[in-house]
Design a protein around this motif. Structure first.
Motif, PDB file in Angstrom:
ATOM      1  N   PRO A  85     -33.520   5.244  -1.579  1.00  0.00           N
ATOM      2  CA  PRO A  85     -34.216   4.808  -2.528  1.00  0.00           C
ATOM      3  C   PRO A  85     -33.326   3.889  -3.729  1.00  0.00           C
ATOM      4  O   PRO A  85     -33.530   4.077  -4.820  1.00  0.00           O
ATOM      5  CB  PRO A  85     -35.095   5.978  -3.232  1.00  0.00           C
ATOM      6  CG  PRO A  85     -33.811   6.893  -3.050  1.00  0.00           C
ATOM      7  CD  PRO A  85     -33.170   6.706  -1.926  1.00  0.00           C
ATOM      8  N   PHE A  86     -32.852   2.841  -2.923  1.00  0.00           N
ATOM      9  CA  PHE A  86     -31.875   2.093  -3.897  1.00  0.00           C
ATOM     10  C   PHE A  86     -32.463   1.314  -5.092  1.00  0.00           C
ATOM     11  O   PHE A  86     -31.805   1.328  -6.178  1.00  0.00           O
ATOM     12  CB  PHE A  86     -31.244   0.800  -3.008  1.00  0.00           C
ATOM     13  CG  PHE A  86     -30.197   1.059  -2.031  1.00  0.00           C
ATOM     14  CD1 PHE A  86     -29.832   2.174  -1.957  1.00  0.00           C
ATOM     15  CD2 PHE A  86     -29.560   0.039  -1.007  1.00  0.00           C
ATOM     16  CE1 PHE A  86     -28.483   2.587  -1.383  1.00  0.00           C
ATOM     17  CE2 PHE A  86     -28.520   0.545  -0.607  1.00  0.00           C
ATOM     18  CZ  PHE A  86     -28.216   1.568  -0.474  1.00  0.00           C
ATOM     19  N   ALA A  87     -33.979   0.894  -4.757  1.00  0.00           N
ATOM     20  CA  ALA A  87     -34.492   0.288  -6.045  1.00  0.00           C
ATOM     21  C   ALA A  87     -34.682   1.299  -7.351  1.00  0.00           C
ATOM     22  O   ALA A  87     -34.468   1.128  -8.259  1.00  0.00           O
ATOM     23  CB  ALA A  87     -35.945  -0.142  -5.657  1.00  0.00           C
ATOM     24  N   TRP A 124     -32.619   3.901  -7.847  1.00  0.00           N
ATOM     25  CA  TRP A 124     -31.440   4.198  -8.300  1.00  0.00           C
ATOM     26  C   TRP A 124     -30.972   2.943  -9.409  1.00  0.00           C
ATOM     27  O   TRP A 124     -30.594   3.434 -10.409  1.00  0.00           O
ATOM     28  CB  TRP A 124     -30.350   4.110  -7.175  1.00  0.00           C
ATOM     29  CG  TRP A 124     -30.308   5.519  -6.320  1.00  0.00           C
ATOM     30  CD1 TRP A 124     -31.119   6.407  -6.502  1.00  0.00           C
ATOM     31  CD2 TRP A 124     -29.594   5.634  -5.323  1.00  0.00           C
ATOM     32  NE1 TRP A 124     -31.196   7.516  -5.192  1.00  0.00           N
ATOM     33  CE2 TRP A 124     -30.097   6.947  -4.679  1.00  0.00           C
ATOM     34  CE3 TRP A 124     -28.654   5.054  -4.533  1.00  0.00           C
ATOM     35  CZ2 TRP A 124     -29.635   7.420  -3.453  1.00  0.00           C
ATOM     36  CZ3 TRP A 124     -28.186   5.497  -3.498  1.00  0.00           C
ATOM     37  CH2 TRP A 124     -28.459   6.775  -2.734  1.00  0.00           C
TER      38      TRP A 124
END
Lengths: 225, 218
Positions: free
Chosen positions: B192-194, B196
């Protein structure tokens, strides 16, 4: 009174400074998880090269199903069925020359495993065996470009049982909850999130199917054929 | 590459189904000069035998056995049992079924050089394999790769399937109910890069706001 008011303000200023600083540090750490994810993968890629692979314990006696493949010229020799290694053990290495991938393969697909390597789904057969082997990895790391694999491209999995070369046959997007067929011949499925550039958790998976086209069994594994 | 596809397509129109006792699909024509079995998915000779005129034979290839009774061929023939990769037949397999064995016969009359399409007696095909069970099916494969359920049901006993064959159309496929890899999509293969990024940015902005407020408190 004036002294007490000044003291309260001083305390408030201190709290705001500490709180603001803490939030900024926490925010920086949260954002820092992104490059850290890549760093962990890069480090694992390097450090696992020289590590020994876990030895697959062969199921005894090998079922007749495998014997049929060893005598059939149509298929390369399959690996004898083995017990699933302990979760977290380094069981092999996946090489995809077209994509420049040389990734460690670890038993299991827990978050901590996929954070650093390709994971082997323990409900699937081991690489090289009769059946479908499922290898999973993150779309933002190892498997970011697996959609570039075309039918006919080869990939190799090296385990303690030997070196197994697969040929890509197809691609598919499936929904979470869909199971892939367990083939009556040795095959491999690479699995990752879809879309491949997704930056959040998604409910679709991109799968690449491949079939075994060549195998080189280690002497001990060949003896079990 | 031989141009056998047209020949086979033409023959398909002449396909005659003989649903006699234990007799399977056969071509009306008895011979032809060329069939491109490779194009149709059967590139590998799994077993072969030279059978003298009028004599019988047993041919084995892996789990499969073909028993040819005496009097099946009036001329000497070269009998080949052909196979192809199962993956070639997976895409067209009927829903819920997976191919477990595919095969074709290439029988060449040694006198005339023609491919024999119809036998004087049915030969017996037998497959013993752990993937065979009571729900296994026996299909004819058309030159297009289309599955057609053979009108004569195969005899299945335990993990052995048997079927009589009186001719040599392009081929056959034995299927069994498909099984699947449990929990295929259980691995969480996304990060879940977005999330983070947004959470981190929000925390940093919040911290900045607190520090800005601090400057106003004097």
């Amino acid at each position: 009174m004036r002294f007490a008011g000044r003291s309260r303000k001083q305390l408030l200023r201190s709290l705001l400074l500490v709180g603001g600083g803490a939030l900024m540090i926490a925010g920086a750490l949260e954002i820092g998880r992104i490059p850290l994810a890549y760093l962990r993968v890069a480090r694992a890629e390097q450090t696992t090269v020289s590590k020994p692979l876990v030895k697959v314990q062969i199921v005894a006696p090998p079922p007749a199903k495998v014997v049929s493949y060893s005598v059939n010229a149509l298929y390369p020799p399959a690996a004898a069925p083995g017990h699933q290694p302990v979760t977290g053990s380094l069981m092999g290495r996946l090489e995809i020359p077209k994509l420049g991938i040389s990734a460690p393969v670890t038993q299991g697909t827990a978050l901590s495993i996929l954070a650093v390597s390709v994971g082997h789904l323990s409900s699937s057969v081991l690489p090289g065996e009769v059946g479908t082997t499922v290898l999973a990895a993150h779309d933002v790391t190892y498997f970011h470009h697996i959609d570039e694999l075309a039918p006919g491209d080869t990939l190799t999995v090296r385990t303690s049982q030997g070196v197994f070369t697969y040929k890509v046959v197809s691609h598919q997007v499936i929904s979470v909850g869909t199971n892939v067929p367990n083939t009556p011949y040795p095959s491999l499925v690479l699995e990752t999130c879809y879309p491949l550039d997704a930056l959040q958790l998604v409910n679709q998976r991109y799968v690449v199917r491949a079939v075994l086209v060549a195998s080189h069994l280690t002497p001990s594994s060949a003896a079990n054929q | 590459m031989r141009k056998g596809f047209r020949t086979v397509s033409g023959l398909t129109a002449a396909l005659a189904v003989t649903a006699g006792v234990g007799v399977t699909t056969a071509f009306a024509a008895t011979t032809t000069t060329s069939v491109d079995f490779q194009t149709h998915g059967f590139p590998t000779v799994a077993a072969q035998a030279a059978i003298p005129a009028g004599q019988g034979a047993t041919i084995k290839a892996g789990d499969a056995t073909v028993t040819i009774p005496t009097g099946t061929f009036s001329d000497p023939v070269e009998f080949e049992l052909l196979e192809g990769p199962l993956s070639s037949f997976a895409a067209n397999a009927p829903s819920g079924q997976t191919p477990v064995f595919d095969f074709a016969f290439k029988v060449v009359d040694q006198k005339t050089g023609a491919i024999v399409m119809k036998f004087q007696k049915p030969v017996m095909f037998s497959l013993t394999n752990t993937d065979v069970n009571a729900n296994s099916m026996y299909y004819n494969i058309a030159p297009t790769g289309t599955y057609t359920l053979n009108p004569v049901k195969a005899t299945i006993s335990g993990d052995t399937l048997q079927h009589a064959i009186a001719g040599a159309p392009v081929g056959w496929v034995v299927t069994s109910p498909a099984t699947s890899v449990a929990q295929t999509t259980s691995p969480i293969t996304g990060l879940p890069f977005a999330d983070w990024l947004f959470v981190g940015a929000a925390l940093m902005i919040g911290g900045g706001v607190l520090i800005a407020v601090r400057r106003k408190v004097s």
